[in-house]
Design a protein around this motif. Sequence first.
Motif, short mmCIF file in Angstrom:
data_model
loop_
_atom_site.label_atom_id
_atom_site.label_comp_id
_atom_site.label_asym_id
_atom_site.label_seq_id
_atom_site.Cartn_x
_atom_site.Cartn_y
_atom_site.Cartn_z
N SER A 24 75.44 42.89 22.78
CA SER A 24 76.26 42.93 21.61
C SER A 24 75.64 42.26 20.23
O SER A 24 74.46 41.85 20.56
CB SER A 24 77.44 41.96 21.82
N THR A 25 76.11 42.77 19.12
CA THR A 25 75.61 42.32 17.87
C THR A 25 75.74 40.88 17.66
O THR A 25 76.81 40.37 17.53
CB THR A 25 75.97 43.29 16.83
N PRO A 26 74.38 40.22 17.31
CA PRO A 26 74.53 38.97 17.23
C PRO A 26 75.29 38.51 15.90
O PRO A 26 75.37 39.19 14.99
CB PRO A 26 72.96 38.37 16.97
N ALA A 27 75.73 37.43 15.90
CA ALA A 27 76.59 36.98 14.78
C ALA A 27 75.69 37.17 13.37
O ALA A 27 75.81 37.23 12.28
CB ALA A 27 77.20 35.70 14.57
N ASN A 28 74.47 36.44 13.47
CA ASN A 28 73.30 36.22 12.47
C ASN A 28 72.03 37.12 12.94
O ASN A 28 71.36 36.59 13.76
CB ASN A 28 72.93 34.82 11.96
N PRO A 29 71.97 38.32 12.87
CA PRO A 29 70.66 38.97 13.23
C PRO A 29 69.45 38.88 12.41
O PRO A 29 68.38 39.31 13.05
CB PRO A 29 71.29 40.42 13.07
N LEU A 30 69.36 38.16 11.18
CA LEU A 30 68.25 38.08 10.44
C LEU A 30 67.26 37.08 11.17
O LEU A 30 67.78 35.99 11.64
CB LEU A 30 68.61 37.51 9.18
N ILE A 31 65.99 37.43 11.10
CA ILE A 31 64.84 36.66 11.54
C ILE A 31 64.39 35.99 10.47
O ILE A 31 64.34 36.44 9.44
CB ILE A 31 63.98 37.67 12.45
N ASN A 32 64.22 34.55 10.76
CA ASN A 32 63.63 33.76 10.08
C ASN A 32 62.72 32.71 10.90
O ASN A 32 63.44 31.61 11.36
CB ASN A 32 64.72 32.86 9.28
N ASP A 33 61.41 33.16 11.03
CA ASP A 33 60.72 32.55 11.65
C ASP A 33 59.37 32.00 10.97
O ASP A 33 58.68 32.56 10.49
CB ASP A 33 60.18 33.29 13.01
N ALA A 34 59.17 30.57 11.23
CA ALA A 34 58.24 30.04 10.34
C ALA A 34 56.75 30.71 10.65
O ALA A 34 55.83 31.03 9.62
CB ALA A 34 58.29 28.49 10.62
N GLY A 35 56.48 30.71 11.89
CA GLY A 35 55.23 31.40 12.30
C GLY A 35 54.95 32.88 11.82
O GLY A 35 53.91 33.18 11.54
N ALA A 36 55.99 33.62 11.97
CA ALA A 36 56.15 34.96 11.66
C ALA A 36 55.89 34.96 10.16
O ALA A 36 55.15 35.82 9.53
CB ALA A 36 57.37 35.80 12.05
N SER A 37 56.48 34.22 9.37
CA SER A 37 56.31 34.18 7.84
C SER A 37 54.78 33.77 7.47
O SER A 37 54.24 34.25 6.67
CB SER A 37 57.30 33.26 7.45
N ALA A 38 54.42 32.65 8.12
CA ALA A 38 52.76 32.20 8.05
C ALA A 38 51.76 33.41 8.18
O ALA A 38 51.00 33.45 7.49
CB ALA A 38 52.53 31.02 8.79
N ASP A 39 52.10 33.94 9.20
CA ASP A 39 51.22 35.02 9.68
C ASP A 39 51.24 36.18 8.65
O ASP A 39 50.45 36.99 8.34
CB ASP A 39 51.49 35.79 11.14
N ALA A 40 52.45 36.76 8.18
CA ALA A 40 52.95 37.53 7.25
C ALA A 40 52.17 37.39 5.79
O ALA A 40 51.37 38.17 5.33
CB ALA A 40 54.13 37.91 6.94
N LEU A 41 52.29 35.85 5.24
CA LEU A 41 51.48 35.71 4.28
C LEU A 41 50.08 35.79 4.41
O LEU A 41 49.05 36.14 3.48
CB LEU A 41 51.98 34.34 3.94
N ALA A 42 49.62 35.33 5.52
CA ALA A 42 48.01 35.41 5.87
C ALA A 42 47.65 36.72 5.71
O ALA A 42 46.47 37.11 5.15
CB ALA A 42 47.77 34.61 7.16
N ALA A 43 48.49 37.82 6.27
CA ALA A 43 48.08 39.13 6.36
C ALA A 43 48.01 39.51 4.98
O ALA A 43 47.19 40.52 4.84
CB ALA A 43 49.12 39.79 7.52
N LEU A 44 49.18 39.21 4.27
CA LEU A 44 48.95 39.84 2.87
C LEU A 44 47.74 39.44 2.02
O LEU A 44 47.42 40.12 1.31
CB LEU A 44 50.34 39.47 1.99
N ALA A 45 47.28 38.34 2.20
CA ALA A 45 46.20 37.60 1.50
C ALA A 45 45.17 38.44 1.86
O ALA A 45 44.12 38.76 1.03
CB ALA A 45 45.84 36.18 2.04
N ALA A 46 44.93 39.22 3.24
CA ALA A 46 43.97 40.08 3.38
C ALA A 46 44.03 41.47 3.18
O ALA A 46 43.13 42.22 3.20
CB ALA A 46 43.53 39.68 4.89
N MET A 47 45.33 41.80 2.83
CA MET A 47 45.50 43.43 2.50
C MET A 47 45.75 43.80 1.15
O MET A 47 46.51 42.95 0.32
CB MET A 47 46.89 43.55 3.43
N PRO A 48 45.13 44.79 0.67
CA PRO A 48 45.69 45.25 -0.64
C PRO A 48 46.92 45.83 -0.67
O PRO A 48 47.36 46.31 0.34
CB PRO A 48 44.45 46.27 -0.88
N SER A 49 47.68 45.76 -1.61
CA SER A 49 49.00 46.40 -1.74
C SER A 49 49.07 47.74 -1.22
O SER A 49 48.20 48.74 -1.44
CB SER A 49 49.37 46.57 -3.25
#
Length: 184
Positions: free
Chosen positions: A1-26
């Motif tokens: 079934s569909t979760p009541a809150n499907p949004l993902i908010n994971d501190a580790g994933a966010s930290a990894d995304a920020l680190a990746a953005l720092a290494a990637m051009p737009s």
Amino acid sequence: STPANPLINDAGASADALAALAAMPSGYRYRVLPTNANTGTNNVASEMNSRQELRAGGDHVNPDPAKSNLQPLPGIDGIKLKDPVTGEPDPVIAKAIDECCRQSATTEIPFTITSWKEMQLILAEAGLAQGNEEDFRTRVNAARAVDGLPAWGSTPSAREMLIHERRVNLFLQSRRLHDLYRFG
């Protein structure tokens, strides 16, 4: 079934995304070009395309009635999925369809593993999950700006915008099935 809150908010994933953005051009995309070496170990290119396993579905394209394999109509007329801000055929999915599903000269089509846009969408979703719609808007609009699309304001809803942006920007990157389940 569909979760009541499907949004993902994971501190580790966010930290990894920020680190990746720092290494990637737009707009950066990490892409793999499969080869058909006929060694029996890497037949991704041949198997997916020559057997027409890699193609867009009816929600994405207007099939050409002259073809039997769901090939889209030529050009922008072949794009069914609309951008929710402009109401026009979505140019991001059009580009993805051009890269994967309109190929006739080769079976060796590159595919994206991860991208700058994906990192923006990870952080946008985390912002939305935290109730920070301004951060969500900033990151979604950064992803849209890469393709020259107008900024999203508030219509459609942020959730609908997240679903659409993930759908077009992560096309054929093995994220869709999970999104279909979690967003119902």
